[in-house]
Design an enzyme around this catalytic site. Structure first.
Site, PDB file in Angstrom:
ATOM      1  N   TYR A 123       0.517  -1.212   0.059  1.00 28.27           N
ATOM      2  CA  TYR A 123       0.205   0.053  -0.042  1.00 28.27           C
ATOM      3  C   TYR A 123       0.793   1.393   0.123  1.00 28.27           C
ATOM      4  O   TYR A 123       0.336   2.505  -0.003  1.00 28.27           O
ATOM      5  CB  TYR A 123      -1.018  -0.032   1.286  1.00 28.27           C
ATOM      6  CG  TYR A 123      -2.184  -0.388   0.968  1.00 28.27           C
ATOM      7  CD1 TYR A 123      -2.557  -1.868   1.028  1.00 28.27           C
ATOM      8  CD2 TYR A 123      -3.341   0.301   1.132  1.00 28.27           C
ATOM      9  CE1 TYR A 123      -3.759  -2.334   0.478  1.00 28.27           C
ATOM     10  CE2 TYR A 123      -4.627  -0.253   0.595  1.00 28.27           C
ATOM     11  CZ  TYR A 123      -4.872  -1.519   0.594  1.00 28.27           C
ATOM     12  OH  TYR A 123      -6.178  -1.977   0.289  1.00 28.27           O
ATOM     13  N   LYS A 190       3.261 -14.120   5.857  1.00 30.16           N
ATOM     14  CA  LYS A 190       3.748 -15.179   4.989  1.00 30.16           C
ATOM     15  C   LYS A 190       5.056 -15.236   4.891  1.00 30.16           C
ATOM     16  O   LYS A 190       5.857 -15.220   4.017  1.00 30.16           O
ATOM     17  CB  LYS A 190       3.143 -14.679   3.388  1.00 30.16           C
ATOM     18  CG  LYS A 190       2.895 -15.891   2.531  1.00 30.16           C
ATOM     19  CD  LYS A 190       2.040 -16.809   2.509  1.00 30.16           C
ATOM     20  CE  LYS A 190       2.053 -17.807   1.378  1.00 30.16           C
ATOM     21  NZ  LYS A 190       1.252 -19.072   1.784  1.00 30.16           N
ATOM     22  N   ASP A 223      -2.730 -17.454   4.712  1.00 35.55           N
ATOM     23  CA  ASP A 223      -3.765 -18.397   4.079  1.00 35.55           C
ATOM     24  C   ASP A 223      -4.498 -19.217   4.884  1.00 35.55           C
ATOM     25  O   ASP A 223      -5.743 -19.418   4.966  1.00 35.55           O
ATOM     26  CB  ASP A 223      -3.130 -19.252   2.791  1.00 35.55           C
ATOM     27  CG  ASP A 223      -1.817 -19.829   3.256  1.00 35.55           C
ATOM     28  OD1 ASP A 223      -1.282 -19.425   4.352  1.00 35.55           O
ATOM     29  OD2 ASP A 223      -1.227 -20.327   2.351  1.00 35.55           O
ATOM     30  N   ASP A 247      -6.095  -5.765   5.009  1.00 40.43           N
ATOM     31  CA  ASP A 247      -7.270  -5.131   4.445  1.00 40.43           C
ATOM     32  C   ASP A 247      -8.064  -6.334   3.868  1.00 40.43           C
ATOM     33  O   ASP A 247      -9.204  -6.294   4.010  1.00 40.43           O
ATOM     34  CB  ASP A 247      -6.454  -4.519   3.021  1.00 40.43           C
ATOM     35  CG  ASP A 247      -7.770  -3.862   1.817  1.00 40.43           C
ATOM     36  OD1 ASP A 247      -8.644  -3.310   2.332  1.00 40.43           O
ATOM     37  OD2 ASP A 247      -7.747  -4.382   0.784  1.00 40.43           O
TER      38      ASP A 247
END
Ligand code: ATP
Length: 359
Positions: A123, A190, A223, A247
């Site tokens: 972002y 991640k 995930d 987000d």
């Protein structure tokens, strides 16, 4: 009397902020509303969707509540929502997701809080178009460092995650947990794939966690987090995430508690606080008096807490809860989720009236 900047925004923004304002006024808390317009509608007049006088007003009060503002596509202007957060370094986005009876969701006891980093990550807006000089120079640097190759026709977005940025958001999450009687913080990442950026975030999160022995800490791959949230939302309490995962997971969590119309939010930093619903401007339903103002009304409750008006904040939450639980005067999104059809629903302002009756 509290000074608050009110930015109605566009799309459904003016409708839901007017509903929110009526509910807040009905609590009797004295608010001096300084209404400021921003977004595509002011570009012709001021040459920018975020004029300096709006920034000055927010700087002066340190507290604002806003409706969503559409990001104009293809005009060269970036998101006003992101620009506002950046202008005041509002680094912590706090989004509580709490089940309410009659919210129309598939779950009953969801009670978790998203703490999203607001200033870094993909972002940050550092992007290079396909074929640009910046993209080809970056590709050269990457090739020279023995990584890549990056294809010649690739566009490139940069993901900066800093130690300082990670430390302050994770610290915020732990301080929030402590101040609000929460038991556990989960860092979402991640790091198995993005060892540099998410790896740094995770390492810092573990360091910060060591300073809060009273709060349980764990970490989870993003995930697996998504699957876990859908299967067992009870496993989660406070989640702290870098910007982009924050987000996406915010919308997922909104879905656990009845959808985007239900999920409030706050953007907090040292220089101020701006409150806004998680959802966007929903142009498809704008101007029809059908949007659900709950997320905006609950954002106002967060604002009242921030202003020290805890009793009024609690009354608003209880009134929204009672209105949804009664189930008679709810907006179309909730009605459809409960019965399969919007038939018998009420409009945005009638819902606000019902909330006011329950205050
Ligand atoms: P952004 O990228 O700005 O967050 P978005 O593309 O995620 O926007 P939203 O504007 O958040 O889209 O809304 C997606 C859809 O969800 C809308 O088109 C609308 O149908 C529904 N929606 C969003 N907010 C509400 C609301 N307050 N009440 C009812 N429906 C809503």
């Amino acid at each position: 009397m509290h000074d608050v900047v009110l930015i109605p925004g566009d799309g459904i923004g003016p409708e839901i902020t007017s509903a929110m304002r009526r509910v807040v006024e009905a609590t009797g808390v004295g608010i001096n509303w300084n209404v400021q317009e921003a977004g595509a509608g002011v570009i012709d007049e001021y040459g920018t969707p975020l004029p300096d006088h709006v920034l000055d007003a927010v700087r002066a009060t340190g507290v604002a509540i806003k409706g969503p503002i559409t990001t104009p596509v293809g005009t060269g202007f970036r998101s006003v929502n992101v620009a506002l957060r950046r202008a005041f370094d509002l680094y912590a986005c706090v989004r509580p997701c709490v089940s309410q009876p009659g919210d129309g969701s598939r779950y009953e006891n969801v009670d978790l809080v998203i703490v999203r980093e607001n200033t870094e990550d993909l972002y940050a807006g550092i992007e290079y178009d396909r074929g640009s000089e910046g993209a080809s120079r970056l590709a050269e640097v990457i090739a020279a460092s023995g990584q890549g190759p990056v294809r010649e026709d690739a566009a490139i977005s940069i993901k900066p995650i800093s130690e300082a940025g990670s430390r302050r958001i994770v610290t915020y999450a732990f301080e929030y947990a402590r101040a609000n009687g929460r038991k556990k913080v989960t860092a979402v990442h991640k790091a198995n794939i993005m060892k540099a950026t998410d790896g740094l975030f995770l390492r810092v999160a573990r360091e910060v966690a060591a300073g809060y022995p009273d709060i349980e800490f764990n970490d989870k791959i993003v995930d697996a987090t998504c699957m876990g949230l859908v299967m067992n939302p009870d496993d989660f309490d406070v989640l702290v995430l870098p910007n982009l995962y924050g987000d996406i997971v915010s919308d997922l969590c909104a879905g656990l508690v009845g959808g985007l119309g239900m999920a409030p939010g706050a953007n907090i930093g040292e220089q101020g606080a701006i409150f806004e619903a998680t959802h966007g401007s929903a142009p498809d339903i704008a101007g029809k008096d059908i949007a659900n103002p709950t997320a905006e009304i609950l954002s106002a409750a967060m604002m009242l807490d921030h202003l020290g008006e805890h009793e009024a904040a609690g009354r608003i939450r209880a009134a929204v809860r009672a209105t949804l639980a009664a189930g008679e005067k709810v907006t179309g999104d909730v009605r459809r989720a409960l019965t399969g059809t919007a038939e018998g629903c009420v409009g945005t302002q009638a819902f606000a009236d019902a909330v006011i009756e329950h205050l």
